[in-house]
Design a protein around this motif. Sequence first.
Motif, PDB file in Angstrom:
ATOM      1  N   LEU A 152       0.821  -1.198   0.000  1.00  0.00           N
ATOM      2  CA  LEU A 152       0.000   0.000   0.000  1.00  0.00           C
ATOM      3  C   LEU A 152       0.859   1.253   0.000  1.00  0.00           C
ATOM      4  O   LEU A 152       1.923   1.286   0.617  1.00  0.00           O
ATOM      5  N   ASN A 153       0.400   2.246  -0.755  1.00  0.00           N
ATOM      6  CA  ASN A 153       1.119   3.497  -0.948  1.00  0.00           C
ATOM      7  C   ASN A 153       2.484   3.273  -1.593  1.00  0.00           C
ATOM      8  O   ASN A 153       3.405   4.069  -1.431  1.00  0.00           O
ATOM      9  N   ARG A 154       2.609   2.184  -2.295  1.00  0.00           N
ATOM     10  CA  ARG A 154       3.787   1.883  -3.099  1.00  0.00           C
ATOM     11  C   ARG A 154       3.362   0.839  -4.115  1.00  0.00           C
ATOM     12  O   ARG A 154       2.297   0.225  -3.983  1.00  0.00           O
ATOM     13  N   SER A 155       4.157   0.634  -5.140  1.00  0.00           N
ATOM     14  CA  SER A 155       3.808  -0.343  -6.170  1.00  0.00           C
ATOM     15  C   SER A 155       4.987  -1.263  -6.439  1.00  0.00           C
ATOM     16  O   SER A 155       6.125  -0.799  -6.521  1.00  0.00           O
ATOM     17  N   VAL A 156       4.701  -2.537  -6.554  1.00  0.00           N
ATOM     18  CA  VAL A 156       5.679  -3.515  -7.013  1.00  0.00           C
ATOM     19  C   VAL A 156       5.188  -4.006  -8.369  1.00  0.00           C
ATOM     20  O   VAL A 156       4.102  -4.572  -8.474  1.00  0.00           O
ATOM     21  N   GLU A 157       5.972  -3.740  -9.383  1.00  0.00           N
ATOM     22  CA  GLU A 157       5.552  -4.004 -10.759  1.00  0.00           C
ATOM     23  C   GLU A 157       5.142  -5.467 -10.947  1.00  0.00           C
ATOM     24  O   GLU A 157       5.831  -6.382 -10.505  1.00  0.00           O
ATOM     25  N   ASP A 158       3.992  -5.654 -11.597  1.00  0.00           N
ATOM     26  CA  ASP A 158       3.463  -6.977 -11.962  1.00  0.00           C
ATOM     27  C   ASP A 158       3.095  -7.839 -10.755  1.00  0.00           C
ATOM     28  O   ASP A 158       2.886  -9.043 -10.898  1.00  0.00           O
ATOM     29  N   SER A 159       2.987  -7.238  -9.572  1.00  0.00           N
ATOM     30  CA  SER A 159       2.643  -8.046  -8.395  1.00  0.00           C
ATOM     31  C   SER A 159       1.145  -8.344  -8.331  1.00  0.00           C
ATOM     32  O   SER A 159       0.733  -9.355  -7.767  1.00  0.00           O
ATOM     33  N   GLY A 160       0.304  -7.449  -8.885  1.00  0.00           N
ATOM     34  CA  GLY A 160      -1.137  -7.622  -8.759  1.00  0.00           C
ATOM     35  C   GLY A 160      -1.621  -7.483  -7.333  1.00  0.00           C
ATOM     36  O   GLY A 160      -2.710  -7.949  -6.995  1.00  0.00           O
ATOM     37  N   ARG A 161      -0.827  -6.801  -6.488  1.00  0.00           N
ATOM     38  CA  ARG A 161      -1.159  -6.673  -5.061  1.00  0.00           C
ATOM     39  C   ARG A 161      -1.035  -5.222  -4.589  1.00  0.00           C
ATOM     40  O   ARG A 161      -0.910  -4.970  -3.396  1.00  0.00           O
ATOM     41  N   ASN A 162      -1.067  -4.267  -5.488  1.00  0.00           N
ATOM     42  CA  ASN A 162      -0.812  -2.877  -5.135  1.00  0.00           C
ATOM     43  C   ASN A 162      -2.107  -2.148  -4.792  1.00  0.00           C
ATOM     44  O   ASN A 162      -3.067  -2.190  -5.551  1.00  0.00           O
ATOM     45  N   VAL A 163      -2.112  -1.476  -3.646  1.00  0.00           N
ATOM     46  CA  VAL A 163      -3.250  -0.649  -3.234  1.00  0.00           C
ATOM     47  C   VAL A 163      -2.739   0.785  -3.148  1.00  0.00           C
ATOM     48  O   VAL A 163      -1.930   1.108  -2.269  1.00  0.00           O
ATOM     49  N   THR A 164      -3.179   1.637  -4.065  1.00  0.00           N
ATOM     50  CA  THR A 164      -2.594   2.971  -4.192  1.00  0.00           C
ATOM     51  C   THR A 164      -3.671   4.047  -4.319  1.00  0.00           C
ATOM     52  O   THR A 164      -4.858   3.757  -4.464  1.00  0.00           O
ATOM     53  N   MET A 165      -3.207   5.310  -4.267  1.00  0.00           N
ATOM     54  CA  MET A 165      -4.045   6.476  -4.494  1.00  0.00           C
ATOM     55  C   MET A 165      -3.610   7.129  -5.809  1.00  0.00           C
ATOM     56  O   MET A 165      -2.590   6.745  -6.393  1.00  0.00           O
ATOM     57  N   ASP A 166      -4.376   8.126  -6.258  1.00  0.00           N
ATOM     58  CA  ASP A 166      -4.000   8.868  -7.465  1.00  0.00           C
ATOM     59  C   ASP A 166      -2.987   9.935  -7.075  1.00  0.00           C
ATOM     60  O   ASP A 166      -3.295  11.129  -6.975  1.00  0.00           O
ATOM     61  N   VAL A 167      -1.751   9.483  -6.850  1.00  0.00           N
ATOM     62  CA  VAL A 167      -0.690  10.382  -6.388  1.00  0.00           C
ATOM     63  C   VAL A 167      -0.386  11.452  -7.430  1.00  0.00           C
ATOM     64  O   VAL A 167      -0.163  12.622  -7.092  1.00  0.00           O
ATOM     65  N   ALA A 168      -0.388  11.081  -8.707  1.00  0.00           N
ATOM     66  CA  ALA A 168      -0.093  12.056  -9.766  1.00  0.00           C
ATOM     67  C   ALA A 168      -1.089  13.210  -9.737  1.00  0.00           C
ATOM     68  O   ALA A 168      -0.735  14.372  -9.985  1.00  0.00           O
ATOM     69  N   ARG A 169      -2.348  12.904  -9.418  1.00  0.00           N
ATOM     70  CA  ARG A 169      -3.384  13.938  -9.412  1.00  0.00           C
ATOM     71  C   ARG A 169      -3.122  14.993  -8.350  1.00  0.00           C
ATOM     72  O   ARG A 169      -3.559  16.151  -8.485  1.00  0.00           O
ATOM     73  N   SER A 170      -2.418  14.631  -7.281  1.00  0.00           N
ATOM     74  CA  SER A 170      -2.133  15.606  -6.230  1.00  0.00           C
ATOM     75  C   SER A 170      -1.273  16.744  -6.766  1.00  0.00           C
ATOM     76  O   SER A 170      -1.492  17.921  -6.434  1.00  0.00           O
ATOM     77  N   SER A 171      -0.295  16.436  -7.618  1.00  0.00           N
ATOM     78  CA  SER A 171       0.542  17.478  -8.209  1.00  0.00           C
ATOM     79  C   SER A 171      -0.268  18.374  -9.137  1.00  0.00           C
ATOM     80  O   SER A 171      -0.086  19.597  -9.169  1.00  0.00           O
ATOM     81  N   VAL A 172      -1.157  17.762  -9.910  1.00  0.00           N
ATOM     82  CA  VAL A 172      -2.015  18.533 -10.818  1.00  0.00           C
ATOM     83  C   VAL A 172      -2.898  19.493 -10.020  1.00  0.00           C
ATOM     84  O   VAL A 172      -3.056  20.675 -10.373  1.00  0.00           O
ATOM     85  N   THR A 173      -3.465  18.999  -8.916  1.00  0.00           N
ATOM     86  CA  THR A 173      -4.340  19.829  -8.085  1.00  0.00           C
ATOM     87  C   THR A 173      -3.588  21.026  -7.516  1.00  0.00           C
ATOM     88  O   THR A 173      -4.085  22.164  -7.537  1.00  0.00           O
ATOM     89  N   ALA A 174      -2.381  20.779  -6.990  1.00  0.00           N
ATOM     90  CA  ALA A 174      -1.587  21.861  -6.402  1.00  0.00           C
ATOM     91  C   ALA A 174      -1.175  22.886  -7.462  1.00  0.00           C
ATOM     92  O   ALA A 174      -1.297  24.105  -7.250  1.00  0.00           O
ATOM     93  N   LEU A 175      -0.709  22.405  -8.612  1.00  0.00           N
ATOM     94  CA  LEU A 175      -0.250  23.327  -9.661  1.00  0.00           C
ATOM     95  C   LEU A 175      -1.397  24.123 -10.262  1.00  0.00           C
ATOM     96  O   LEU A 175      -1.244  25.319 -10.560  1.00  0.00           O
TER      97      LEU A 175
END
Length: 346
Positions: A152-175
């Motif tokens: 969670l709050n991190r990604s391991v490529e191809d694991s199929g076990r990642n629980v994440t947020m739209d982190v990229a959107r936070s930068s868009v919102t701030a900018l």
Amino acid sequence: MTEQPVRARLVDVAQVAGVSKATVSKVLNGRQDLSVRPETRRRVHEAAEALGYRPHSGARALAGASTHALALLVPSLANPTYVTISRGAYQRARELGYMSLLAEDFDGQEADGSFNDLVQEGRVDGLLIASARPGHPLLDTLDRSPVPHVFLNRSVEDSGRNVTMDVARSSVTALDHLHGLGHRAVGHVAGPPGITPGEVRKEAFLRHAEKLGLSAAPVASGDFTEDGGVSATLELLGSADGAARPPVTALYTSSLAQAIGAMAAIRGLGLRIPEDISVVGNDDLPVAAHLHPPLTTVAMPLYELGTAAVDALVAAIEGTPTGDVLVPTEPRLVLRGSTARPTGTP
């Protein structure tokens, strides 16, 4: 008074047999999924018999049985972000009939081995892994262990076990907020290199800054701490002081703690917030409203992240994994007094 004999420990058997504690645990628990040579198994059993080793009664009871316990591994208990994530995970675990244990991924833990023992000896039903350190040794342990787990709050490529947020959107919102106020030179206090959420946030910041046509979008990296915010801010502001216009008119930080440090650094240079420099912090916690001035933030769904991670982990424990999960709640701007139009703009 007769002195009580010292009970032989798992580590004692491992030392005598010349193998790891994990190997001893699995051999003595009768695990057949471990690739161990027959002579190694024999050596472990002989060492255990010679030392009079007896497994702890609780460990015997838990072998092959549900513990109704989950373990959450976080990078740092000093990071307030993980307090909210942990609270969400704890509450959802209780609702589903599980106990949630909390462990900090401190330096040297691999040598201590206590967390790996927790995994390898079957004392928890599943793991919630929020530690963001790249190349973590625990990943190798999980490859050899059947224990259910999610990231969670991190990604391991191809694991199929990642629980994440739209982190990229936070930068868009701030900018978008800062650009809408008229800022055209915005700096970013990024997280340490190699940490997945921070890298995603930084890359999104640079992409959106280019899309908005910002004249300057410098980046400096620092730890997700107040000191990290101070050092990165001083790097971004260079030789700015009260007599010189700073090279940027606004800063967006990758964590709330960094924002607190950034505000201290700005004041230390004799600059004013928001008259000289506006500041937006990532993540929103109650302390943000009590800073001077109150801090504008991008609120992330941290509590929801914790609950979603437990839901995904319990599904995996019950044999119905959900695959990668993206929390649907989008980042939200919380407007306070640390942002304003740049001085001199209409």
